[in-house]
Design an enzyme around this catalytic site. Structure first.
Site, PDB file in Angstrom:
ATOM      1  N   GLU A  23      -7.642   8.220   4.911  1.00  0.00           N
ATOM      2  CA  GLU A  23      -6.809   9.174   5.641  1.00  0.00           C
ATOM      3  C   GLU A  23      -7.017  10.886   4.960  1.00  0.00           C
ATOM      4  OE1 GLU A  23      -2.439  10.092   4.545  1.00  0.00           O
ATOM      5  OE2 GLU A  23      -2.703   8.244   3.401  1.00  0.00           O
ATOM      6  N   ASP A 136      14.439   8.475  12.584  1.00  0.00           N
ATOM      7  CA  ASP A 136      12.811   8.594  11.503  1.00  0.00           C
ATOM      8  C   ASP A 136      11.884   7.068  11.040  1.00  0.00           C
ATOM      9  OD1 ASP A 136      10.227   9.523  10.339  1.00  0.00           O
ATOM     10  OD2 ASP A 136      11.715  11.616   9.195  1.00  0.00           O
ATOM     11  N   SER A 138       8.429   5.651  10.234  1.00  0.00           N
ATOM     12  CA  SER A 138       7.340   6.684  10.990  1.00  0.00           C
ATOM     13  C   SER A 138       6.443   5.812  11.524  1.00  0.00           C
ATOM     14  CB  SER A 138       6.043   6.378   9.299  1.00  0.00           C
ATOM     15  OG  SER A 138       5.282   6.535   9.841  1.00  0.00           O
ATOM     16  N   ASP A 140       3.035   4.807  11.262  1.00  0.00           N
ATOM     17  CA  ASP A 140       2.997   4.107  11.128  1.00  0.00           C
ATOM     18  C   ASP A 140       3.007   2.982  11.233  1.00  0.00           C
ATOM     19  OD1 ASP A 140       1.546   6.773  10.285  1.00  0.00           O
ATOM     20  OD2 ASP A 140       2.191   5.987   7.352  1.00  0.00           O
ATOM     21  N   LYS A 157       6.226   4.227   0.905  1.00  0.00           N
ATOM     22  CA  LYS A 157       6.994   5.374  -0.374  1.00  0.00           C
ATOM     23  C   LYS A 157       8.639   5.336  -0.928  1.00  0.00           C
ATOM     24  CE  LYS A 157       4.854   8.764   1.720  1.00  0.00           C
ATOM     25  NZ  LYS A 157       3.615   8.093   1.911  1.00  0.00           N
TER      26      LYS A 157
HETATM   27  N1  PSU Z   1       0.654   8.523   1.167  1.00  0.00           N
HETATM   28  C1  PSU Z   1       0.387   9.602  -0.261  1.00  0.00           C
HETATM   29  N2  PSU Z   1       0.253  10.903   0.227  1.00  0.00           N
HETATM   30  C2  PSU Z   1       0.911  11.006   1.721  1.00  0.00           C
HETATM   31  C3  PSU Z   1       0.780   9.712   2.797  1.00  0.00           C
HETATM   32  C4  PSU Z   1       0.305   8.905   2.497  1.00  0.00           C
HETATM   33  O1  PSU Z   1       0.500   9.292  -0.887  1.00  0.00           O
HETATM   34  O2  PSU Z   1       1.210  12.323   2.125  1.00  0.00           O
HETATM   35  C5  PSU Z   1       0.793  10.516   3.806  1.00  0.00           C
HETATM   36  C6  PSU Z   1       0.864   9.509   5.323  1.00  0.00           C
HETATM   37  O3  PSU Z   1      -0.849  11.080   5.426  1.00  0.00           O
HETATM   38  C7  PSU Z   1       1.470   8.892   6.134  1.00  0.00           C
HETATM   39  C8  PSU Z   1       2.369  10.295   5.993  1.00  0.00           C
HETATM   40  O4  PSU Z   1       0.581   8.559   6.885  1.00  0.00           O
HETATM   41  O5  PSU Z   1       2.942  10.224   4.305  1.00  0.00           O
HETATM   42  C9  PSU Z   1       3.623   9.024   6.275  1.00  0.00           C
HETATM   43  O6  PSU Z   1       4.361  10.742   7.058  1.00  0.00           O
HETATM   44  P1  PSU Z   1       5.607  10.399   8.235  1.00  0.00           P
HETATM   45  O7  PSU Z   1       6.605   9.346   7.298  1.00  0.00           O
HETATM   46  O8  PSU Z   1       5.593  11.592   8.727  1.00  0.00           O
HETATM   47  O9  PSU Z   1       5.251   9.605   9.195  1.00  0.00           O
HETATM   48 MN    MN Z   2       9.058  10.741  10.023  1.00  0.00          MN
END
Ligand code: PSU
Ligand code: MN
Length: 301
Positions: A23, A136, A138, A140, A157
């Site tokens: 990514e 919220d 994701s 994903d 995370k």
């Molecule tokens: N993993 C990391 N650093 C990041 C991300 C993942 O070590 O910055 C990113 C990925 O692109 C993941 C996104 O899909 O954070 C998730 O964002 P959100 O919580 O807004 O869906």
């Molecule tokens: Mn989000």
């Protein structure tokens, strides 16, 4: 939709050689320059060393690009106004010919369209803490439920609610497989309080699992949860107190939506004096290596 595929990646696709998708949000929003650039170079090196081809995915002036050149990686790593594109943002950005970095969800979709079944990242997004108030969650997780790509990561995370993330993935029929571990790794640390149902010990067994799932015709993705290396690990309790503080900062600053994750990663970097960034780089390299090893076995079955 036409994809712009790097000739090296195209060649590997035709010859059924191992490729690892990567990514680009981790580059543009997950880490500061120049650490992001050196991380990306190291990731490519590790993947090649293990016998696979790296393919970083992004949107460049509306073109879906599979396999960025080193110059394109550098441009994304340096730029400070790159869009963060999840699945929701893709069509709009393509139609408006924008440039953007893809998150796990958007990278899964594009990787699948290109015919690459395996993808390495740092950590997937998931159910945020207090999601019952903020909603919220994701994108994903939705993509994992509907796109047959295997995602190698160091767990979700640690800024998230790991328990709720696991529940959500179970509902969506997504296997979370511990790589040589019985518990869900918590990104910066190897352990969390959450036990996993599945564990695999070798790249071969992961590759076999992928083939089995394909034969079943399942259209969901799989999470391979690969713990951060021992030497790079941050103690769970120590990072947890920083996370609580960072979440509080985010609330006070009124940060919401897709800005939440980049904000928290940056705040943690400050609070840990850069240690969280070093851990993030180490776990990313570890995931890239494993993904490449799996890809190599996958094309031999
Ligand atoms: N993993 C990391 N650093 C990041 C991300 C993942 O070590 O910055 C990113 C990925 O692109 C993941 C996104 O899909 O954070 C998730 O964002 P959100 O919580 O807004 O869906
Ligand atoms: Mn989000």
């Amino acid at each position: 939709m036409r994809l712009t595929i790097h000739p090296e990646v195209q060649d590997a696709l035709i010859k059924k050689r191992p490729i690892v998708a990567l990514e680009s949000t981790i580059l543009s929003h997950g880490m500061p320059y120049p650490d992001n650039l050196s991380m990306s170079k190291e990731v490519s090196r590790v993947i090649r060393q293990a016998g696979a081809i790296p393919a970083t995915i992004a949107l460049l002036n509306g073109r879906i690009t599979i396999g960025l050149t080193p110059e394109e990686v550098e441009r994304l790593a340096k730029a400070d106004k790159v869009m963060k594109l999840s699945k929701r943002d893709l069509a709009f950005a393509i139609s408006e010919k924008l440039t953007g970095a893809t998150t796990v969800s958007a990278t899964m979709v594009l990787s699948h369209q290109a015919g690459i079944p395996i993808f390495a990242t740092g950590g997937i997004g998931g159910v945020h803490r207090e999601a019952h108030k903020t909603f919220d969650i994701s994108r994903d997780l939705e993509e994992l439920s509907s796109c047959p790509v295997t995602v190698v990561c160091a767990g979700a995370k640690a800024i998230l609610d790991l328990g709720l993330t696991l529940e959500y993935l179970e509902t969506k029929g997504v296997e979370v497989i511990g790589y040589q571990t019985d518990v869900l790794p918590a990104f910066y640390s190897r352990q969390s309080p959450y036990r996993l149902e599945f564990k695999l010990e070798t790249p071969e067994s992961v590759a076999r699992f992928m083939r089995t799932k394909q034969r079943l015709g399942f259209s969901s993705g799989t999470v391979i949860a690969n713990p951060i290396p021992h030497e790079a690990e941050l103690p769970y309790d120590q990072i947890e107190s920083h996370i609580i503080n960072a979440l509080n900062d985010a609330k006070l600053a009124g940060v919401s939506g897709k800005r939440v994750t980049p904000f928290l990663l940056d705040a943690l970097k400050e609070k840990t004096g850069g240690e969280s960034l070093r851990a993030n780089i180490a776990l990313m390299l570890n995931n890239a290596k494993l993904a490449a090893e799996i890809a190599v076995k996958y094309w031999k079955i």
